[in-house]
Write a protein that holds these residues in place. Structure first.
Motif, PDB file in Angstrom:
ATOM      1  N   ALA A  61       0.997  -1.133  -0.258  1.00 15.82           N
ATOM      2  CA  ALA A  61      -0.019  -0.094  -0.234  1.00 15.82           C
ATOM      3  C   ALA A  61       1.116   1.239  -0.293  1.00 15.82           C
ATOM      4  CB  ALA A  61      -0.880   0.105   0.905  1.00 15.82           C
ATOM      5  N   LEU A  62       0.707   2.294  -0.904  1.00 19.97           N
ATOM      6  CA  LEU A  62       0.965   3.799  -0.839  1.00 19.97           C
ATOM      7  C   LEU A  62       0.392   4.441  -0.177  1.00 19.97           C
ATOM      8  CD1 LEU A  62       3.215   3.061  -4.072  1.00 19.97           C
ATOM      9  CD2 LEU A  62       3.956   2.667  -1.688  1.00 19.97           C
ATOM     10  N   VAL A  63       0.376   5.231   0.770  1.00 16.96           N
ATOM     11  CA  VAL A  63      -0.692   6.119   1.475  1.00 16.96           C
ATOM     12  C   VAL A  63      -0.137   7.639   1.167  1.00 16.96           C
ATOM     13  CG1 VAL A  63      -2.018   6.290   3.146  1.00 16.96           C
ATOM     14  CG2 VAL A  63      -1.404   3.973   2.462  1.00 16.96           C
ATOM     15  N   PRO A  64      -0.273   8.847   0.676  1.00 16.00           N
ATOM     16  CA  PRO A  64       0.731  10.053   0.926  1.00 16.00           C
ATOM     17  C   PRO A  64      -1.159  10.689   2.319  1.00 16.00           C
ATOM     18  CG  PRO A  64      -0.753   9.607  -1.401  1.00 16.00           C
ATOM     19  CD  PRO A  64      -1.029   8.679  -0.870  1.00 16.00           C
ATOM     20  N   SER A  65      -0.151  10.867   2.567  1.00 16.55           N
ATOM     21  CA  SER A  65      -0.662  11.320   3.669  1.00 16.55           C
ATOM     22  C   SER A  65      -0.388  12.582   4.843  1.00 16.55           C
ATOM     23  CB  SER A  65      -1.172  10.155   5.321  1.00 16.55           C
ATOM     24  OG  SER A  65      -0.106  10.232   5.511  1.00 16.55           O
ATOM     25  N   HIS A  66       1.141  12.457   4.895  1.00 14.79           N
ATOM     26  CA  HIS A  66       1.624  13.082   6.084  1.00 14.79           C
ATOM     27  C   HIS A  66       1.602  14.744   5.311  1.00 14.79           C
ATOM     28  CE1 HIS A  66       3.046   9.511   8.224  1.00 14.79           C
ATOM     29  NE2 HIS A  66       3.647  10.778   9.051  1.00 14.79           N
ATOM     30  N   PHE A  67       1.677  15.037   3.953  1.00 16.52           N
ATOM     31  CA  PHE A  67       1.623  16.330   3.601  1.00 16.52           C
ATOM     32  C   PHE A  67       0.614  16.284   2.429  1.00 16.52           C
ATOM     33  CE2 PHE A  67       5.984  15.737   5.231  1.00 16.52           C
ATOM     34  CZ  PHE A  67       5.822  16.827   6.627  1.00 16.52           C
ATOM     35  N   SER A  68      -0.061  15.605   2.420  1.00 15.25           N
ATOM     36  CA  SER A  68      -1.546  15.443   1.526  1.00 15.25           C
ATOM     37  C   SER A  68      -2.827  16.089   2.142  1.00 15.25           C
ATOM     38  CB  SER A  68      -0.812  13.750   1.123  1.00 15.25           C
ATOM     39  OG  SER A  68      -1.802  13.999  -0.203  1.00 15.25           O
ATOM     40  N   PRO A  69      -3.625  16.063   1.253  1.00  9.94           N
ATOM     41  CA  PRO A  69      -3.331  16.786  -0.301  1.00  9.94           C
ATOM     42  C   PRO A  69      -2.453  17.766   0.182  1.00  9.94           C
ATOM     43  CG  PRO A  69      -5.583  17.450   0.477  1.00  9.94           C
ATOM     44  CD  PRO A  69      -4.777  16.653   1.967  1.00  9.94           C
ATOM     45  N   PRO A  70      -1.289  17.708  -1.447  1.00 10.05           N
ATOM     46  CA  PRO A  70      -0.006  18.814  -0.743  1.00 10.05           C
ATOM     47  C   PRO A  70       0.192  20.120  -0.269  1.00 10.05           C
ATOM     48  CG  PRO A  70      -0.451  17.640  -3.094  1.00 10.05           C
ATOM     49  CD  PRO A  70      -1.446  17.207  -2.722  1.00 10.05           C
ATOM     50  N   LYS A  71       1.225  20.226   0.846  1.00 12.00           N
ATOM     51  CA  LYS A  71       1.000  21.250   1.210  1.00 12.00           C
ATOM     52  C   LYS A  71       1.839  22.563   0.502  1.00 12.00           C
ATOM     53  CE  LYS A  71       5.082  21.108   4.305  1.00 12.00           C
ATOM     54  NZ  LYS A  71       5.902  22.219   4.807  1.00 12.00           N
ATOM     55  N   ASP A  72       2.451  21.587  -0.246  1.00 13.07           N
ATOM     56  CA  ASP A  72       3.584  22.749  -1.094  1.00 13.07           C
ATOM     57  C   ASP A  72       4.125  22.290  -2.937  1.00 13.07           C
ATOM     58  OD1 ASP A  72       5.420  21.776  -0.672  1.00 13.07           O
ATOM     59  OD2 ASP A  72       6.285  22.755   1.082  1.00 13.07           O
ATOM     60  N   ILE A  73       4.391  22.609  -3.649  1.00 11.57           N
ATOM     61  CA  ILE A  73       5.485  21.904  -4.059  1.00 11.57           C
ATOM     62  C   ILE A  73       6.453  20.592  -4.168  1.00 11.57           C
ATOM     63  CG2 ILE A  73       7.267  22.329  -6.614  1.00 11.57           C
ATOM     64  CD1 ILE A  73       6.532  25.356  -6.536  1.00 11.57           C
ATOM     65  N   LYS A  74       6.897  20.904  -3.459  1.00  7.80           N
ATOM     66  CA  LYS A  74       8.008  19.633  -3.017  1.00  7.80           C
ATOM     67  C   LYS A  74       6.854  18.162  -2.507  1.00  7.80           C
ATOM     68  CE  LYS A  74      12.505  21.121  -1.805  1.00  7.80           C
ATOM     69  NZ  LYS A  74      12.928  21.796  -0.556  1.00  7.80           N
TER      70      LYS A  74
END
Ligand code: SF4
Lengths: 420, 167
Positions: A61-74
């Motif tokens: 599983a790949l879960v974007p959660s920490h800075f997602s929805p993305p907080k900036d470009i990086k």
């Protein structure tokens, strides 16, 4: 000689009849997880070393959660790395936005991690899934890369510590309070390298959510894992969600423990961990006058429906104090929807809280509620290290959802009874 | 293999937010992370530290999150080794897996002051405080972990294993 539940799971996954503490084993993994902080580094390792295969496309599983929805470009580019990797390889369990939540709430909810599993995740709170009777532990990005390619992980078999809870809980005392109390008792390295096994009548009477909260914070005592023997409550939770077979393990009568702790919970009050260590647990009656600027109800520790319900019950019909920002974050889209249907989100909004889409956000000082210099927050999350939620000059007090909600109303840290 | 360097002493429970705050986690560039190494513990640290320096710490070094960025920040700052009374386990794994020299030794923190010079003999685990003329021995490294170290880290180990399996 008998084995603990942890030893049994590790033996079964390493092709051994028996394992003992300190044995080094190579073990097969049932499920592997990475997030938007740890997986990009793992993916770059896989590319750098030319390891192109994925051991099992349905077990990653790949879960974007920490800075997602993305907080900036990086942050957006990190999520892109996950998305492109998942697409390229055909990894089915990629969760973004409408499907994404905090990994440790999402994976159990979706039936992806199951009793008897050996799970690793590149996130320290992967120990959460022990609540379902799995061996589950946090690793780093290189371990994640290795496991994605090879389907295995090297492990040292941990000694087990047994924590037994009996007695009758006071009102407003939850799994969160018992784990804070326990960490306060043993210290932030009191379970270093060990498996923390939670047993006793109090644990048996707990909901899955409370069990998840307790196992979630095993890492805060230095533990390698937390684990609770699966029972009828586990079965009821897992059965409708499981997408593959699972097995229940239990410790033998004559299993060996490095140490056994016994707690009578009768006298335990709601706990507050004072800055800057989770082990600074203190009964709420001894906290004194702590004025707060922010209250946070969310995170993988206490961001589930039950937690939101507890908070909403306390706050219903009251107003958030004019000096306080109350931030409420359901941990997954399903929780969000359920909380909406039950009127929980409305209760919070009417009280003057802000409700966000699922994200880790403020828990790690990422975004969506970062603390400024000198600010104090009461939080339902799991860590209160220096700078955890923002400025190194800010302070974080950890507590249960009822205390967080009550404190938001009072403008200072209080027992929920004080606002009734 | 020996390594020699100037020592920086830290206390117990140095956590990963202290080693590299979460606000920098959107990159995994070691140099960039190294510039913020230990920032919330000692804001001037990254400007004072020199390549080859060694960290000496108390109990539970690296507790907290699983971020391998903590190891990268330390490497990026040019630090050659971390010697501690004990390590938090994920940090320890990450260091082994990526080849940062980490040794556990009882009482190591009490033997050093910041600015002392240390010499570490990796094979024998001997740690010498050359400034104070005192020495102690680190806990031995298990054979399996030595195998990962000898391979040059876990990913090299995986490559070798796949090559052997293919044969
Ligand atoms: S909610 Fe906090 S502790 Fe949980 S995974 Fe996210 S950042 Fe980590």
């Amino acid at each position: 000689m008998g084995m603990t539940i942890t030893e049994k799971i590790l033996a079964a996954h390493s092709g051994n009849k028996q394992v003992r503490p300190d044995d080094l084993i190579m073990a097969k993994v049932d499920f592997v997880m990475g997030n938007d902080v740890t997986a990009p580094l793992a993916i770059s390792q896989l590319k750098k070393y030319g390891l192109g295969g994925v051991f099992d496309l349905s077990r990653v599983a790949l879960v974007p959660s920490h800075f997602s929805p993305p907080k900036d470009i990086k942050a957006a580019n990190n999520v892109r790395v996950l998305r492109e990797f998942a697409k390229e390889k055909g990894i089915v369990n990629f969760f973004e936005l409408g499907a994404a939540g905090i990994e440790h709430a999402l994976l159990p909810e979706q039936g992806l991690v199951l009793p008897g599993d050996l799970v690793i995740g590149a996130d320290s709170h992967t120990c959460t899934y022990g609540a379902l009777g799995a061996f589950s532990t946090g690793v780093g990005s290189t371990d994640l890369a290795y496991a994605i390619a090879m389907g295995e992980v090297w492990l040292k078999v941990p000694p087990s510590l047994k924590f037994c809870y009996e007695g009758k809980r006071q009102p407003y005392v939850y799994g969160k309070d018992l784990i804070l109390y326990t960490i306060g008792h043993v210290g932030v390295d009191g379970a270093l390298y060990c498996a923390m096994e939670f047993v006793g009548g109090v644990i048996e009477s707990m909901s899955i959510q409370e069990r998840l909260t307790m196992c979630n914070m095993a890492i805060e005592a230095g533990g390698k894992s937390g684990i609770i023997s699966p029972d009828a409550t586990t079965e009821a939770f897992v059965k409708p969600r499981a997408k593959r077979p699972y097995s229940f393990y239990a410790s033998d009568e004559d299993a060996e423990y490095e140490r056994i702790y016994e707690f009578c919970v009768d006298g335990i009050e709601p706990q507050v961990a004072l800055p800057n260590l989770p082990s600074n647990a203190c009964p709420i009656s001894e906290v004194g006058e702590v004025k707060i600027d922010q209250a946070f109800l969310g995170s993988c520790t206490n961001g589930c429906l039950e937690d939101l319900e507890i908070g909403a019950k306390v706050i219903k019909g009251k107003r958030v104090h004019s000096d306080v920002r109350l931030i409420v974050i359901p941990a997954t889209p399903t929780i969000y929807k359920d909380a909406m249907e039950k009127g929980i989100l409305k209760t919070f909004l009417e009280a003057g809280a802000v409700v966000s889409t699922p994200t880790c956000g403020p828990c790690l000082g990422g975004y969506m509620g970062v603390l400024g210099d000198g600010e104090k927050a009461v939080s339902s999350s799991n860590r209160n290290f220096v700078g955890r939620m923002g400025s190194p000059k800010s302070e974080v007090y950890l507590a249960n959802p009822a205390v967080v909600a009550a404190s938001a109303v009072a403008g200072k840290i209080v027992h929920p009874d004080d606002v009734q | 293999m020996t390594t020699q360097g100037r020592v920086w002493v830290f206390g117990d429970n140095i956590d990963t937010d202290g080693i590299i705050p979460a606000r920098y986690l959107t990159t995994f560039d070691a140099k960039e992370l190294g510039a913020h190494c230990m920032e919330d513990v000692d804001p001037e640290f990254s400007s004072k530290v020199k390549p080859g320096d060694v960290l000496v710490a108390g109990k539970n070094f690296g507790c907290g999150s699983s971020r391998e960025h903590a190891v990268l920040a330390i490497k990026g700052a040019g630090i050659a080794a971390v010697l501690a009374e004990s390590f938090a386990r994920i940090f320890f794994r990450n260091a082994i897996n990526t080849g940062l020299l980490v040794l556990e030794a009882d009482g190591v923190r009490g033997v050093f002051d910041t600015g002392d010079t240390v010499r570490v003999d990796v094979k024998s685990g001997t740690i010498v405080n050359e400034t104070k003329g005192r020495s102690l021995t680190a806990k031995p490294v298990p054979a399996f972990i030595q195998e990962i170290l000898d391979a040059g880290g876990l990913m090299e180990y995986a490559k070798k294993k796949l090559q052997t399996d293919a044969r």
